[in-house]
Design an enzyme around this catalytic site. Structure first.
Site, PDB file in Angstrom:
ATOM      1  N   ARG A 127     -40.143 -67.388 -22.931  1.00  0.00           N
ATOM      2  CA  ARG A 127     -39.146 -67.180 -23.978  1.00  0.00           C
ATOM      3  C   ARG A 127     -39.175 -65.738 -24.495  1.00  0.00           C
ATOM      4  O   ARG A 127     -38.135 -65.089 -24.612  1.00  0.00           O
ATOM      5  CB  ARG A 127     -39.428 -68.179 -25.108  1.00  0.00           C
ATOM      6  N   SER A 128     -40.365 -65.237 -24.799  1.00  0.00           N
ATOM      7  CA  SER A 128     -40.493 -63.845 -25.265  1.00  0.00           C
ATOM      8  C   SER A 128     -40.735 -62.964 -24.040  1.00  0.00           C
ATOM      9  O   SER A 128     -41.805 -63.023 -23.429  1.00  0.00           O
ATOM     10  CB  SER A 128     -41.671 -63.709 -26.232  1.00  0.00           C
ATOM     11  N   ASN A 162     -50.529 -80.141 -23.248  1.00  0.00           N
ATOM     12  CA  ASN A 162     -51.176 -81.356 -23.778  1.00  0.00           C
ATOM     13  C   ASN A 162     -50.137 -82.229 -24.473  1.00  0.00           C
ATOM     14  O   ASN A 162     -50.150 -82.396 -25.690  1.00  0.00           O
ATOM     15  CB  ASN A 162     -52.270 -80.969 -24.780  1.00  0.00           C
ATOM     16  N   SER A 164     -57.098 -79.328 -17.667  1.00  0.00           N
ATOM     17  CA  SER A 164     -58.236 -78.988 -18.518  1.00  0.00           C
ATOM     18  C   SER A 164     -59.103 -77.912 -17.889  1.00  0.00           C
ATOM     19  O   SER A 164     -59.215 -77.820 -16.673  1.00  0.00           O
ATOM     20  CB  SER A 164     -59.111 -80.219 -18.780  1.00  0.00           C
ATOM     21  N   GLY A 185     -59.639 -74.906 -20.136  1.00  0.00           N
ATOM     22  CA  GLY A 185     -59.456 -73.725 -20.972  1.00  0.00           C
ATOM     23  C   GLY A 185     -58.843 -72.603 -20.156  1.00  0.00           C
ATOM     24  O   GLY A 185     -58.390 -72.809 -19.021  1.00  0.00           O
ATOM     25  N   LYS A 193     -55.565 -87.386 -19.675  1.00  0.00           N
ATOM     26  CA  LYS A 193     -55.976 -86.101 -20.277  1.00  0.00           C
ATOM     27  C   LYS A 193     -56.298 -86.298 -21.763  1.00  0.00           C
ATOM     28  O   LYS A 193     -57.240 -85.714 -22.301  1.00  0.00           O
ATOM     29  CB  LYS A 193     -54.875 -85.043 -20.101  1.00  0.00           C
ATOM     30  N   HIS A 239     -59.642 -87.765 -21.929  1.00  0.00           N
ATOM     31  CA  HIS A 239     -60.592 -86.673 -21.619  1.00  0.00           C
ATOM     32  C   HIS A 239     -60.895 -85.893 -22.893  1.00  0.00           C
ATOM     33  O   HIS A 239     -62.054 -85.601 -23.211  1.00  0.00           O
ATOM     34  CB  HIS A 239     -59.986 -85.755 -20.546  1.00  0.00           C
ATOM     35  N   ASN A 240     -59.845 -85.543 -23.618  1.00  0.00           N
ATOM     36  CA  ASN A 240     -60.055 -84.744 -24.836  1.00  0.00           C
ATOM     37  C   ASN A 240     -60.791 -85.548 -25.907  1.00  0.00           C
ATOM     38  O   ASN A 240     -61.609 -85.002 -26.648  1.00  0.00           O
ATOM     39  CB  ASN A 240     -58.722 -84.227 -25.375  1.00  0.00           C
ATOM     40  N   GLU A 271     -64.235 -85.397 -25.000  1.00  0.00           N
ATOM     41  CA  GLU A 271     -64.653 -84.007 -25.305  1.00  0.00           C
ATOM     42  C   GLU A 271     -65.055 -83.901 -26.787  1.00  0.00           C
ATOM     43  O   GLU A 271     -66.109 -83.340 -27.117  1.00  0.00           O
ATOM     44  CB  GLU A 271     -63.478 -83.086 -24.974  1.00  0.00           C
ATOM     45  N   TYR A 272     -64.240 -84.470 -27.672  1.00  0.00           N
ATOM     46  CA  TYR A 272     -64.548 -84.446 -29.113  1.00  0.00           C
ATOM     47  C   TYR A 272     -65.895 -85.131 -29.371  1.00  0.00           C
ATOM     48  O   TYR A 272     -66.722 -84.636 -30.123  1.00  0.00           O
ATOM     49  CB  TYR A 272     -63.489 -85.212 -29.904  1.00  0.00           C
ATOM     50  N   ARG A 278     -64.785 -83.979 -38.035  1.00  0.00           N
ATOM     51  CA  ARG A 278     -64.036 -82.728 -38.222  1.00  0.00           C
ATOM     52  C   ARG A 278     -63.233 -82.797 -39.515  1.00  0.00           C
ATOM     53  O   ARG A 278     -63.126 -81.805 -40.247  1.00  0.00           O
ATOM     54  CB  ARG A 278     -63.088 -82.483 -37.037  1.00  0.00           C
TER      55      ARG A 278
HETATM   56  N1  LIG Z   1     -55.763 -73.254 -24.758  1.00  0.00           N
HETATM   57  C1  LIG Z   1     -56.420 -74.173 -24.063  1.00  0.00           C
HETATM   58  O1  LIG Z   1     -57.645 -74.108 -23.854  1.00  0.00           O
HETATM   59  C2  LIG Z   1     -55.679 -75.319 -23.477  1.00  0.00           C
HETATM   60  C3  LIG Z   1     -54.331 -75.536 -23.770  1.00  0.00           C
HETATM   61  N2  LIG Z   1     -53.661 -76.575 -23.202  1.00  0.00           N
HETATM   62  C4  LIG Z   1     -52.251 -76.812 -23.488  1.00  0.00           C
HETATM   63  O2  LIG Z   1     -51.463 -75.823 -22.821  1.00  0.00           O
HETATM   64  C5  LIG Z   1     -50.270 -75.534 -23.558  1.00  0.00           C
HETATM   65  C6  LIG Z   1     -50.195 -74.044 -23.836  1.00  0.00           C
HETATM   66  O3  LIG Z   1     -51.338 -73.683 -24.603  1.00  0.00           O
HETATM   67  P1  LIG Z   1     -51.774 -72.176 -24.850  1.00  0.00           P
HETATM   68  O4  LIG Z   1     -51.524 -71.365 -23.651  1.00  0.00           O
HETATM   69  O5  LIG Z   1     -53.144 -72.235 -25.404  1.00  0.00           O
HETATM   70  O6  LIG Z   1     -50.784 -71.763 -26.001  1.00  0.00           O
HETATM   71  P2  LIG Z   1     -50.218 -70.336 -26.454  1.00  0.00           P
HETATM   72  O7  LIG Z   1     -50.012 -70.475 -27.898  1.00  0.00           O
HETATM   73  O8  LIG Z   1     -51.080 -69.233 -25.951  1.00  0.00           O
HETATM   74  O9  LIG Z   1     -48.830 -70.257 -25.686  1.00  0.00           O
HETATM   75  C7  LIG Z   1     -47.815 -71.014 -26.096  1.00  0.00           C
HETATM   76  C8  LIG Z   1     -46.602 -70.765 -25.166  1.00  0.00           C
HETATM   77  O10 LIG Z   1     -45.605 -71.667 -25.592  1.00  0.00           O
HETATM   78  C9  LIG Z   1     -44.384 -70.961 -25.705  1.00  0.00           C
HETATM   79  N3  LIG Z   1     -43.537 -71.663 -26.670  1.00  0.00           N
HETATM   80  C10 LIG Z   1     -43.915 -72.175 -27.854  1.00  0.00           C
HETATM   81  N4  LIG Z   1     -42.856 -72.770 -28.451  1.00  0.00           N
HETATM   82  C11 LIG Z   1     -41.802 -72.615 -27.609  1.00  0.00           C
HETATM   83  C12 LIG Z   1     -40.437 -72.990 -27.662  1.00  0.00           C
HETATM   84  N5  LIG Z   1     -39.944 -73.657 -28.707  1.00  0.00           N
HETATM   85  N6  LIG Z   1     -39.637 -72.675 -26.620  1.00  0.00           N
HETATM   86  C13 LIG Z   1     -40.135 -72.003 -25.567  1.00  0.00           C
HETATM   87  N7  LIG Z   1     -41.407 -71.606 -25.463  1.00  0.00           N
HETATM   88  C14 LIG Z   1     -42.237 -71.913 -26.467  1.00  0.00           C
HETATM   89  C15 LIG Z   1     -44.800 -69.590 -26.149  1.00  0.00           C
HETATM   90  O11 LIG Z   1     -43.765 -68.689 -25.927  1.00  0.00           O
HETATM   91  P3  LIG Z   1     -43.703 -67.285 -26.744  1.00  0.00           P
HETATM   92  O12 LIG Z   1     -44.650 -66.369 -26.033  1.00  0.00           O
HETATM   93  O13 LIG Z   1     -42.287 -66.902 -26.611  1.00  0.00           O
HETATM   94  O14 LIG Z   1     -44.114 -67.589 -28.147  1.00  0.00           O
HETATM   95  C16 LIG Z   1     -46.013 -69.367 -25.245  1.00  0.00           C
HETATM   96  O15 LIG Z   1     -45.619 -68.965 -23.961  1.00  0.00           O
HETATM   97  C17 LIG Z   1     -50.375 -76.406 -24.818  1.00  0.00           C
HETATM   98  O16 LIG Z   1     -49.672 -77.597 -24.606  1.00  0.00           O
HETATM   99  C18 LIG Z   1     -51.863 -76.684 -24.946  1.00  0.00           C
HETATM  100  O17 LIG Z   1     -52.127 -77.860 -25.647  1.00  0.00           O
HETATM  101  C19 LIG Z   1     -54.273 -77.401 -22.289  1.00  0.00           C
HETATM  102  C20 LIG Z   1     -55.572 -77.217 -21.957  1.00  0.00           C
HETATM  103  C21 LIG Z   1     -56.396 -76.207 -22.538  1.00  0.00           C
HETATM  104  O1  LIG Z   2     -57.221 -79.504 -23.912  1.00  0.00           O
HETATM  105  C1  LIG Z   2     -58.166 -78.790 -24.118  1.00  0.00           C
HETATM  106  C2  LIG Z   2     -59.341 -78.798 -23.208  1.00  0.00           C
HETATM  107  O2  LIG Z   2     -59.344 -79.846 -22.347  1.00  0.00           O
HETATM  108  C3  LIG Z   2     -58.187 -77.924 -25.334  1.00  0.00           C
HETATM  109  O3  LIG Z   2     -59.253 -77.058 -25.299  1.00  0.00           O
HETATM  110  C4  LIG Z   2     -58.135 -78.814 -26.527  1.00  0.00           C
HETATM  111  O4  LIG Z   2     -56.778 -78.833 -26.951  1.00  0.00           O
HETATM  112  C5  LIG Z   2     -58.940 -78.362 -27.690  1.00  0.00           C
HETATM  113  O5  LIG Z   2     -58.682 -79.301 -28.668  1.00  0.00           O
HETATM  114  P1  LIG Z   2     -58.938 -79.061 -30.206  1.00  0.00           P
HETATM  115  O6  LIG Z   2     -58.271 -77.735 -30.543  1.00  0.00           O
HETATM  116  O7  LIG Z   2     -58.288 -80.220 -30.852  1.00  0.00           O
HETATM  117  O8  LIG Z   2     -60.437 -78.999 -30.368  1.00  0.00           O
END
Ligand SMILES: NC(=O)C1=CN([C@@H]2O[C@H](COP(=O)(O)OP(=O)(O)OC[C@H]3O[C@@H](n4cnc5c(N)ncnc54)[C@H](OP(=O)(O)O)[C@@H]3O)[C@@H](O)[C@H]2O)C=CC1
Ligand SMILES: O=C(CO)[C@H](O)[C@H](O)COP(=O)(O)O
Length: 469
Positions: free
Chosen positions: A22-23, A90, A116, A118, A170, A173-174, A177-178, A275
């Site tokens: 998007r950005s 997620n 999963s 990270g 998944k 799994h989480n 994880e908790y 938590r």
């Molecule tokens: N971080 C982690 O360890 C893990 C995350 N996940 C899951 O992966 C997904 C992404 O997480 P993560 O990379 O950490 O998140 P980020 O916050 O780093 O990235 C979020 C992304 O979502 C986009 N976005 C948010 N809202 C919208 C919208 N309304 N329309 C279009 N694009 C949108 C953002 O775009 P923009 O750049 O334009 O804001 C960005 O690309 C989530 O569902 C998360 O739960 C799963 C496993 C592990």
């Molecule tokens: O999906 C994940 C790993 O498998 C994320 O790390 C998870 O969303 C972390 O959860 P929280 O922020 O609720 O501790």
């Protein structure tokens, strides 16, 4: 997560990866920082769709909820029948079921895939839990297998089941994880306050534990966190972090769904609540102000048998948490009509994901020996492990209670085990109470049928026509 997953895909032989965000500035940054990936960037969703070979496959990695719906709508408007849309975020599995149904009506394939590991896992090889149709998996499977973690030559990905099965697994799994994180945190708290260890010393204990049956990514990273010293103050990092744990919601979903399924997942629930308790500073401060003194903690000292007891309590509690998680998977599979292979799930959790551990091999073996196990706690290996640790587990929970150290994870796991192990539970009294105030009826131990006592009458028993009890 999205950028690392895209880099992972691009690093595999023969792949050319188109990207869209998007950005646009984030897309540009990714392209400029990683020229080696050979990304094909797009600034519009139409341009993105046009850059993909057919049938198209797009993996969405955005925040769950409205963001995911928005991106799905954009893709659905430009994709054609037979194309595949994968949601790797997620997502709540019921949203995935809804989305899969809606897109199927447009002849688009929708796959909810839990991912999963990270950010590092996304880059180097995550554990992937895809749902969706068997047909979609035929195309998608090889792509996911190419980017997943690999353990003993087996990629950490399997087709979990149809529609929302991947996101359901998944979510569990989480939840596990908790629970695992909370149990490790309780072990740390006990070693800190009862053994009198410093964080650095506990890091050493955890490193040692990591070479035994507790070996896991979470134990490994916990040792790293405990070793960390704050550059600003010279204090242990763990002492300068505010003791209020956050969450993004998947643990809460696990508990909400387990409640709906009637599956007791106390270990996971206690981790979610722990938590929540930590994040109520006003209540905590009010209670601390209202009491004169806390129980005296008799510090036992380092290098004692207590350390071994905590290790045993941690292992037994962990077995309970995983047993509860797998119970939830089994119940979910029945309710939503998924054919989930429990052994395959344990197999793909051995690498790539946050709960990866040697321990998962034991679960693979348990379900291979008996796919219909009523609970992991009766598998001979786990039953023996819990039996061997039982006395230590009881000592740890009672020491914690006497010392005023909260152990909701250890305590609830032990109570759960005792509930299953007790020949008779006080549930009989609860049934009597329910019958007294609400005529809810009960069953007898010595006769078939449903009964009610005339509590406000002459207290004789009558047989009830209904089956509600
Ligand atoms: N971080 C982690 O360890 C893990 C995350 N996940 C899951 O992966 C997904 C992404 O997480 P993560 O990379 O950490 O998140 P980020 O916050 O780093 O990235 C979020 C992304 O979502 C986009 N976005 C948010 N809202 C919208 C919208 N309304 N329309 C279009 N694009 C949108 C953002 O775009 P923009 O750049 O334009 O804001 C960005 O690309 C989530 O569902 C998360 O739960 C799963 C496993 C592990
Ligand atoms: O999906 C994940 C790993 O498998 C994320 O790390 C998870 O969303 C972390 O959860 P929280 O922020 O609720 O501790």
């Amino acid at each position: 997560m999205g950028s690392n997953l895209a880099r992972n895909l691009a690093s595999r032989e023969g792949n050319t990866v188109a990207i869209y965000n998007r950005s646009h500035e984030r897309t540009d940054l990714l392209v400029s920082e990683h020229p080696e990936a050979g990304f094909v960037p797009s600034t519009t969703i139409e341009e993105f769709a046009a850059s993909l070979s057919k049938p198209r496959t797009a993996i969405i990695m955005v925040q769950a909820g409205a963001g995911t719906d928005a991106v799905i709508d954009q893709l659905a408007a430009v994709f054609e029948p037979g194309d595949i849309i994968v949601d790797g975020g997620n997502a709540l599995f019921t949203d995935t079921i809804r989305r899969e149904k809606a897109l199927r009506e447009k002849n688009l394939n929708f796959v909810g895939a839990g991912i999963s590991g990270g950010e590092e896992g996304a880059l180097k090889g995550p554990s992937i839990m895809p749902g969706g149709s068997v047909e979609a998996y035929a195309t998608l499977g090889p792509i996911l297998e190419s980017i997943a973690a690999v353990v003993d030559g087996v990629p950490c990905v399997t087709h979990v089941g149809t529609d929302g099965a991947g996101h359901f697994v998944k979510m569990i799994h989480n939840g596990i994880e908790y629970a695992d994180m909370q149990l490790i945190a309780e072990a740390y708290d006990l070693l800190r306050n009862v053994s009198g260890h410093s964080p650095a010393a506990i890091a050493e204990v955890f490193t040692e534990w990591n070479s035994g049956d507790l070996e896991s990514y979470l134990i490994e990273i916990t040792a790293e966190v405990l070793k960390q010293v704050d550059a600003k103050t010279g204090k242990p990092f763990v002492d300068i972090v505010l003791d209020q744990a956050g969450s993004k919601g998947t643990g809460v979903w696990t508990v909400q769904n387990a409640l709906d399924l009637g599956v007791p997942v106390g270990g996971i629930a206690e981790a979610v609540f722990a938590r929540a308790v930590s994040s109520h500073p006003d209540q905590r401060a009010a209670v601390q102000k209202s009491i004169d003194a806390r129980p005296e903690i008799a510090v036992i000292g380092e290098g004692t048998a207590f350390e071994d007891d905590v290790r045993a309590a941690l292992y037994a509690s962990k077995v309970v948490a995983y047993a509860q998680g797998f119970d939830a998977i089994i119940a979910g599979a029945v309710k939503y009509d998924w054919n989930i292979d429990k052994g395959a799930i344990a197999t793909i959790w051995r690498g790539g994901c946050i709960i990866r551990a040697q321990f998962l091999n034991r679960i693979v073996e348990a379900y291979a020996n008996d796919p219909a196990l009523p609970t992991l706690l009766v598998d001979p290996y786990f039953a023996n492990a819990v039996k061997e640790g039982e006395a230590a587990w009881r000592r740890v929970v009672s020491t914690a209670a006497l010392s005023g150290i909260p152990v909701p994870g250890f305590g609830s796991a032990l109570s759960y085990y005792d509930s299953l192990a007790s020949k008779r539970l006080p549930a009989a009294l609860v049934q009597g109470q329910r019958d007294f105030f609400g005529a809810h009826t009960y069953q007898r131990v010595d006769a078939e049928g449903t009964f009610h006592t005339l509590w406000s009458g002459d207290r004789t028993e009558i047989e009830s026509a209904g089956s509600s009890h």
